[in-house]
Scaffold this active site. Sequence first.
Site, PDB file in Angstrom:
ATOM      1  N   GLY A   1       0.824  -1.209   0.000  1.00 53.86           N
ATOM      2  CA  GLY A   1       0.000   0.000   0.000  1.00 53.86           C
ATOM      3  C   GLY A   1       0.853   1.251   0.000  1.00 53.86           C
TER       4      GLY A   1
ATOM      5  N   GLU B   1     -16.081   0.935   7.535  1.00 53.43           N
ATOM      6  CA  GLU B   1     -15.686   1.059   8.950  1.00 53.43           C
ATOM      7  C   GLU B   1     -15.236   2.484   9.302  1.00 53.43           C
ATOM      8  OE1 GLU B   1     -12.315  -1.397  10.031  1.00 53.43           O
ATOM      9  OE2 GLU B   1     -11.480  -1.286   8.015  1.00 53.43           O
TER      10      GLU B   1
ATOM     11  N   THR C   1     -22.176 -10.795 -23.436  1.00 54.20           N
ATOM     12  CA  THR C   1     -22.027 -12.182 -23.880  1.00 54.20           C
ATOM     13  C   THR C   1     -20.816 -12.788 -23.189  1.00 54.20           C
ATOM     14  OG1 THR C   1     -21.325 -13.600 -25.726  1.00 54.20           O
ATOM     15  CG2 THR C   1     -20.856 -11.264 -25.954  1.00 54.20           C
TER      16      THR C   1
ATOM     17  N   ILE D   1      -6.600  -4.145  -0.494  1.00 55.47           N
ATOM     18  CA  ILE D   1      -7.998  -4.477  -0.793  1.00 55.47           C
ATOM     19  C   ILE D   1      -8.891  -3.242  -0.783  1.00 55.47           C
ATOM     20  CG2 ILE D   1      -7.811  -6.835   0.099  1.00 55.47           C
ATOM     21  CD1 ILE D   1      -9.588  -5.818   2.482  1.00 55.47           C
ATOM     22  N   ASP D   2      -8.383  -2.142  -0.186  1.00 53.00           N
ATOM     23  CA  ASP D   2      -9.244  -0.955  -0.052  1.00 53.00           C
ATOM     24  C   ASP D   2      -9.402  -0.159  -1.340  1.00 53.00           C
ATOM     25  OD1 ASP D   2      -9.653  -1.438   2.597  1.00 53.00           O
ATOM     26  OD2 ASP D   2      -7.981  -0.206   3.273  1.00 53.00           O
TER      27      ASP D   2
ATOM     28  N   GLN E   1     -12.803 -10.537   4.335  1.00 53.98           N
ATOM     29  CA  GLN E   1     -12.602  -9.821   3.072  1.00 53.98           C
ATOM     30  C   GLN E   1     -11.182  -9.961   2.521  1.00 53.98           C
ATOM     31  OE1 GLN E   1     -14.728  -5.732   3.623  1.00 53.98           O
ATOM     32  NE2 GLN E   1     -14.607  -6.739   5.590  1.00 53.98           N
TER      33      GLN E   1
END
Length: 734
Positions: free
Chosen positions: A66, A212, A477, A113-114, A248
């Site tokens: 990060g 959160e 499709t 993930i954020d 998560q």
Amino acid sequence: MGYQGMVDGGDNIVEVSWESVSSILQVGGTVIGSARCKSFRTRGGRLQAAYNLVQRGITNLCVIGGDGSLTGANLFREEWSGLLEELAQKGQIDEEAVKKYAYLNIVGMVGSIDNDFCGTDMTIGTDSALHRIIEVVDAIMTTAQSHQRTFVLEVMGRHCGYLALVSALACGADWVFIPEYPPEEGWEDSMCVKLSENRARKKRLNIIIVAEGAIDCHNKPITSEKVKDLVVQRLGFDTRVTILGHVQRGGTPSAFDRILASRMGVEAVLALLEATPATPACVVSLSGNQAVRLPLMECVQMTQEVQKAMDEGRFVEAVKLRGRSFENNLNTYKLLSHKKTDAELPMTNFNVAVLNVGAPAAGMNAAVRAAVRVGITEGHKMFAVIDGFEGFARGKIKEISWGDVGGWTGQGGSILGTKRTLPAKYLEKIADQMRTNNINALMVIGGFEAYLGLLELSAAREKYDEFCVPMVMVPATVSNNVPGSDFSIGADTALNTITDTCDRIKQSASGTKRRVFIIETMGGYCGYLANMGALAAGADAAYIFEEQFDIRELQANVEHLTEKMKTSIQRGLVLRNENCNENYTTDFIYQLYSEEGKGVFDCRKNVLGHMQQGGAPSPFDRNFGTKISAKAMQWISKKLKETYRKGAGKIFANTDDSVCLLGMRRRNLVFQPVAELKTETDFVHRIPKEQWWLKLRPLMKILAKYKTSYDVSDSGQLEHVAMHSPKEAETGAI
């Protein structure tokens, strides 16, 4: 273990071989470990890390993490020459080492993930986290439907509301709380009014999503418990809180994340190879469907600016700084979740029809929902056509309201019903229906047949005035074979099905003797699913129609796999597109590998079939379907205004640019006249003549240990992070 391993040295820094990273593609988390490292924050820690790297002759670092990790990497690079000088003065390294290892090159990849890093549309891990959230929401929906309950769901995101926002979009939540967009004063009343209105409309379920880090406009936290207490006190609804927490972060990576990370990994290595002492440290990131390189510190500064803007209450600016993808998500959510009263709606007196054409694709329903709701918000009357063009000809058309499409986002298949039939043989009947129902515009959501259908309708304009109306197509499709778009709705869900199945199939052989699996995928003549499935599942080969192969290549593949299986590798995977070659069938390839692999490995074959078309839509398909469809409906409104003939009191649109396909092209969503796409189409095999993903073929081969060259002409050039203008937000990222 991250920087800790660099500071500790010893066995924490090891050379890796090809086999070291075999079979880790499908493993969640990180196999090399990660840790927050206090000592690396001190100069002493960085000095020790520099010593450990010089001892091993390492001067290139690829950092996956990060903004904290990336800022640390940049500081390390800036201090590098000073650190070496200090080591030389202490006598730990000699002057020659100082000269030889004078420069440290750094490239960053954002793993978080954020999705809280400015400069990239998606960080590695975000899509997988969304998968976990949506799995939970889908499960909660069934129980809440039965009990008539309200659920408050808390998702991760201390400083960034991306996960909350996109999951709210993807499940049609009633309300969402995020740090970047606090609710206005008096939100308690507005939310309770909305929840009770939904109950009155017979909606048995309310879902509220809370990030959160959610706050109100006075920077005070809004917690999931606070929201629950409010609903219980004011409305007396049976309310439950679910905090998702570290669920998560876990689980297997999604197909999108595997492909994104693989593409970014290549781009990172290219960036390191091209780096010079003069180039700034960069991060590789994603813009639309394009890999780009951005100066690391510009991205970090921008990310920190967002937090500063939020702390100072400049929330509109914070949303803008997050980037166009975030802003688009927020605008779409606001558009679709709050129903205006009849008095607030403009009245256009236009009727717009929506239909599905072709085979079912997951995400079609999300697209229909967005089209209906945006259309109603724009003041149109919306009509749904049942069973495609065939149903249209039979008069299976009805008005559809805001509430009718509630809860459609998470449904697989096509609720409206869809058929492959083309309109050519029903032109007169369809024209009659358009006249009877006074349809002023058409939105077609579907695959290659939808594209052919629009070509037929526009060709029939000379004969039938009824077809002189704006028409737009949204590609949906599993095959992803529609010209004019890099992606089509449904392809991501199919890809996840293929990837999950390949993981399971590979696992089925664990502990037994060496085994190779031959797997047949769908896609017509388009090799997208086979090729990208192979990349995401770590396959050894993928046979596709677009890249012709002969018996010599088949033989080379078998020999290559045989050699590989003589090492510690236990499992092989070969994907074959259903129409890649009429003679080299799945059976033929299975028999060839079985015969040639005798004594080394045995074979099994699987035809995946229609499971690739089913299932609940993935977060990407829900989100993509929602946003692309909302944008298409806004285009229809614009065209209706432009083509309205006041004198005649009707719509008259007969130019090519009034029949368009809306597609994702590299970095933007673009409207393209279907007439202009004809030259880009191979009509015999129903595929585009040029396909972007073919450039990823060599990557798959390199990862399967073939020696091949990789085309770097398309690699990202260093760009700058720009605050986007409102104009850019219109061209629109996903």
